[in-house]
Design an enzyme around this catalytic site. Structure first.
Site, mmCIF file in Angstrom:
data_model
loop_
_atom_site.group_PDB
_atom_site.id
_atom_site.type_symbol
_atom_site.label_atom_id
_atom_site.label_comp_id
_atom_site.label_asym_id
_atom_site.label_seq_id
_atom_site.Cartn_x
_atom_site.Cartn_y
_atom_site.Cartn_z
ATOM 1 N N ASP A 83 3.896 -3.850 -5.863
ATOM 2 C CA ASP A 83 4.491 -5.128 -5.447
ATOM 3 C C ASP A 83 6.017 -5.031 -5.456
ATOM 4 O O ASP A 83 6.685 -5.524 -4.543
ATOM 5 C CB ASP A 83 4.059 -6.265 -6.382
ATOM 6 C CG ASP A 83 2.672 -6.804 -6.022
ATOM 7 O OD1 ASP A 83 2.136 -6.406 -4.968
ATOM 8 O OD2 ASP A 83 2.140 -7.618 -6.804
ATOM 9 N N GLU A 101 0.834 -1.208 0.000
ATOM 10 C CA GLU A 101 0.000 0.000 0.000
ATOM 11 C C GLU A 101 0.870 1.260 0.000
ATOM 12 O O GLU A 101 0.554 2.246 -0.664
ATOM 13 C CB GLU A 101 -0.946 0.010 1.202
ATOM 14 C CG GLU A 101 -1.979 -1.121 1.193
ATOM 15 C CD GLU A 101 -2.878 -1.079 -0.039
ATOM 16 O OE1 GLU A 101 -3.188 0.016 -0.529
ATOM 17 O OE2 GLU A 101 -3.242 -2.166 -0.526
HETATM 18 ZN ZN LIG Z 1 -2.528 -2.549 -4.663
#
Ligand SMILES: [Zn+2]
Length: 422
Positions: free
Chosen positions: A369, A280
């Site tokens: 990611d 996040e």
């Molecule tokens: Zn995401």
């Protein structure tokens, strides 16, 4: 262009998009069914066959129901437009009110209320039949009604002044009204983003400061490492409505809050929570949130400009079953109808924007990611994702084309393979 030509284009576009949705859904169902018998090799250490099959059945049930929804939506849109529904409602509202701006507001409200009432059975079935059958729904019917009531009140308090302001500007600001309306729209949205965490979200959920000291100190050291300031860590009682888990950020600048669903914290280890949070944070660090807001605002400016052009033509109204414009029963009333027609039919004409937006979103997921893999252990994020896929019964084997079209997140296998190379 003549009105009947535009009617033909509209109906053809609606038929094509509806058929495309049904075709994609059929492909999705077939793909899931053909992979139902065995867990994909990459996951066979982590996911049990029963879980894999539950995900297949849950996704298929939702997809089948979406097919029904697509047909219903198309029929409803036809009834409201070329079927004369909007005209019918506008005629009633014109009888009730004499001021054009009141007629316009009443018509917009009446159409929206009717639309949501007709859509409500679908939402109820989704929550209380499909979600319940797979054990995800935690919501009582009373809570559902209470949520709906709060939604209506918030919509009235925030939405009515907005619509009134927009109609007024459309009537008064001449050829460049769309620019003024756009500025109001931007300010309104920023205001909502600003007040949402402290005034709107608490009406629906309880937010308690995170208590778990070990978890807190891990998270705070991650935030320090990433150079991120947040005003607080909160746990939200997501379990009140659904067993699905999530984590998110709200707010701006120094008032940012980090919110974890209680359902997420229950299932993930400290390492996994840290990895999810790092993902996040990646969205913030890569400015995805700002980019998305800017893209949405740019798109809405384009749409309003287009509406400004269409409003000056008679075929736009008449082609969609509205005659008020040609009979000239008041400027504010016909601008309200143009507004309704435009935003109700927009999804039909902007269908192909969907996959573009999805691709943009998936690109951001890969970037987030990659960021998480740098700040924490990629293996922890993989484990967290597998647990989230299990808990949400998300299929591991979506149809590739369906996924390209709709998925805001990359398919599990692609995403995890990507992480494992980091
Ligand atoms: Zn995401």
């Amino acid at each position: 262009m003549t009105a009947s030509q535009f009617t033909f284009i509209f109906i053809a576009a609606l038929a094509l998009t509806t058929l495309a949705k049904l075709w994609l859904a059929r492909r999705h169902l077939a793909h899931i069914a053909s992979h139902r018998a065995a867990v994909p090799e990459a996951f066979n250490q982590k996911v049990r066959l029963a879980e894999h099959q539950k995900a297949a059945d849950y996704t298929s049930a939702k997809t089948r129901f979406d097919m029904l929804g697509a047909l219903f939506d198309a029929a409803l849109l036809l009834a409201f437009t070329v079927g004369g529904g909007i005209q019918f409602i506008a005629d009633i509202c014109n009888g009730w009110f004499s001021a054009p701006i009141a007629q316009g507001l009443a018509t917009i409200v009446a159409v929206l209320v009717l639309y949501s009432l007709l859509e409500a059975p679908f939402n109820i079935y989704r929550t209380f039949v499909i979600e319940a059958r797979f054990g995800f729904n935690k919501m009582t019917f009373k809570l559902y009604l209470l949520d709906a009531l709060k939604g209506i009140l918030i919509g009235a308090v925030l939405g009515l002044p907005l619509v009134l302001g927009v109609l007024w500007l459309m009537g008064r600001m001449g050829a460049y009204w769309w620019l003024y309306v756009w500025v109001v729209w931007v300010v309104f949205n920023l205001l909502i983003l600003f007040i949402y965490p402290s005034f709107i979200a608490p009406l629906f959920n309880k937010f308690s400061p995170m208590q778990d000291e070990a978890m807190k100190s891990r998270i705070e050291s991650l935030l320090n490492r990433c150079g991120f300031t947040a005003q607080g860590l909160f746990v939200m009682d997501g379990s009140k409505r659904s067993a699905h888990g999530n984590a998110y950020f709200t707010g701006f600048g120094k008032t940012k809050r980090i919110v974890f669903f209680d359902t997420l914290l229950e299932r993930l280890s400290i390492n996994e929570v840290e990895a999810v949070l790092a993902h996040e944070l990646g969205h913030f660090k890569r400015r995805h949130v700002v980019k998305r807001i800017v893209a949405t605002f740019a798109l809405s400016l384009g749409f309003l400009w287009l509406l400004g052009l269409l409003m000056q033509t008679a075929w736009f109204y008449q082609g969609l079953g509205v005659t008020t414009h040609s009979t000239g029963s008041g400027q504010a009333q016909s601008t309200a109808l143009a507004f309704l027609l435009f935003f109700m039919t927009l999804p039909v004409f902007s269908f192909l924007l969907g996959p573009v937006m999805s691709a943009y979103s998936r690109k951001h997921e890969f970037e987030a990611d990659a960021y998480a893999a740098k700040q924490t252990d990629a293996a922890d994020l993989v484990n967290a994702l597998v647990k989230l896929y299990q808990d949400n019964a998300a299929t591991l084997t979506p149809d590739p084309l369906y996924s390209k079209f709709y998925d805001s997140h990359p398919p599990a296998m692609v995403r995890i393979a990507h992480l494992q190379t980091q």
